[in-house]
Design a protein around this motif. Structure first.
Motif, mmCIF file in Angstrom:
data_model
loop_
_atom_site.group_PDB
_atom_site.id
_atom_site.type_symbol
_atom_site.label_atom_id
_atom_site.label_comp_id
_atom_site.label_asym_id
_atom_site.label_seq_id
_atom_site.Cartn_x
_atom_site.Cartn_y
_atom_site.Cartn_z
ATOM 1 N N SER A 45 76.191 18.775 75.981
ATOM 2 C CA SER A 45 77.118 17.638 75.927
ATOM 3 C C SER A 45 77.929 17.650 74.632
ATOM 4 O O SER A 45 79.099 17.280 74.629
ATOM 5 N N GLN A 85 78.480 12.907 81.257
ATOM 6 C CA GLN A 85 77.098 12.795 81.750
ATOM 7 C C GLN A 85 76.742 11.347 82.093
ATOM 8 O O GLN A 85 76.057 11.081 83.069
ATOM 9 N N ASP A 161 79.601 17.456 83.251
ATOM 10 C CA ASP A 161 78.383 17.466 82.446
ATOM 11 C C ASP A 161 77.210 16.956 83.289
ATOM 12 O O ASP A 161 77.113 15.764 83.563
#
Ligand code: ADP
Ligand code: MG
Length: 309
Positions: A45, A85, A161
């Protein structure tokens, strides 16, 4: 060949002194479906954050389609779509408005923005939900909405992600199909994942990241061929004495405890032969399991080769 992304010697040290990235260099070619694979905390990330300029890097450089993200801010943003994410849209905004607003940020006129929202919400099975407030969507729908939002300006490069973390298997498959379809349509895709199976299913090329370093960068096919051994744990119903020597060079056996052994078998070796040999040596087996999943095994073998652990 056009390079979609080129990152050179990225380093990131957080304010607490932690070095999340210790020098990451990577190139992804246009049209590729690329996996950045790594365990939790590896720096995936952070890398994406640096590429999208949301995380300030400590050093290194990032180019998107040959243009530096620092000097060509607008062009590189137009080329890039990112699915983060964590869910990060306004949960009180309506589904359709989230996509339209995003398209607006990229300068699309209102009519085109509406067309794009319809196109991608339909493709991702969210059109029926277009007038719902996004907080009413299920977890999987929220993830799909983030994909629709990232595609609103039709970037040449889509970065996701961990798009399927925590997503059930059925939905995961439909997401895989969707991503494959847009990749075949010409969009370059990079995704991060900690599932080897996901990378295996989707990606042509792969980099493995661990503790802020790239420890492997190859094609998926090569990587799978290199996965050279598997370790099994075998339980015996009776006590095992001294473990005798195996006749095969590519099989090693060691004792875990009195009723349990560990057997490492090289790729290509017939497992039946291993069992026949165990039988011949008088070792009875009542159950067996894989010691690690393939991914862990892969990390361990790479780390060992790199002398890191
Ligand atoms: P991944 O996405 O591969 O799971 P991350 O890039 O999120 O990993 O994190 C890499 C490492 O950097 C982790 O050890 C994480 O705890 C640390 N980290 C991430 N964000 C911060 C931050 N804001 N401050 C300090 N450390 C951070
Ligand atoms: Mg992450």
């Amino acid at each position: 060949m056009t390079t979609a992304i080129s990152i050179t010697d990225l380093k990131k040290t957080y304010v607490n002194g932690f070095e999340a990235l210790k020098g990451i260099s990577l190139e992804v070619q246009q049209g590729d479906f690329f996996a950045l694979l790594g365990p939790n905390g590896a720096g995936k990330s952070t890398t994406i954050g640096v590429i999208s300029t949301l995380v300030k890097r400590s050093s290194g450089s990032v180019k998107v389609f040959g243009k530096n993200v620092d000097t060509h801010v607008y062009d590189t943003k137009l080329d890039l779509g990112v699915v983060p994410q964590e869910i990060n849209f306004n949960q009180f905004e309506k589904v359709q408005d989230i996509v339209i607003t995003q398209a607006g940020y990229y300068g699309l006129p209102r009519t085109l923005a509406r067309e794009r929202a319809e196109k991608y919400l339909r493709k991702l099975g969210l059109w029926e939900k277009r007038n719902d407030r996004s907080r009413l969507l299920s977890g999987g729908m929220k993830r799909r909405l983030m994909i629709a939002r990232a595609l609103a300006h039709e970037p040449r490069l889509l970065i996701l992600d961990e798009p399927t973390a925590g997503v059930d298997i059925e939905l995961r498959r439909s997401m895989w199909e969707f991503l494959t379809e847009i990749n075949e349509g010409g969009t370059t895709i990079i995704l991060t994942t900690h599932y080897l199976e996901e990378a295996e299913q989707l990606c042509r090329n792969i980099a493995i990241i661990d503790e802020g370093l790239i420890i492997e960068n190859t094609s998926m096919r090569n990587l799978l061929e290199e996965l050279d051994s598997q370790t099994f744990i075998l339980d015996s119903p009776v006590e095992i004495g001294t473990v005798p020597n195996f006749n095969f060079k590519d099989v090693s056996v060691c004792k875990v405890d009195n009723k349990c052994i560990e057997v490492t078998i090289a790729a290509g070796r017939n497992v039946n032969e291993v069992f026949a040999e165990l039988d011949r040596l008088g070792i009875e087996v009542s159950s067996m399991r894989n010691k690690t999943n393939r991914l862990e095994q892969l990390f361990m073998s790479r780390l060992n080769e790199n002398g890191l652990k």
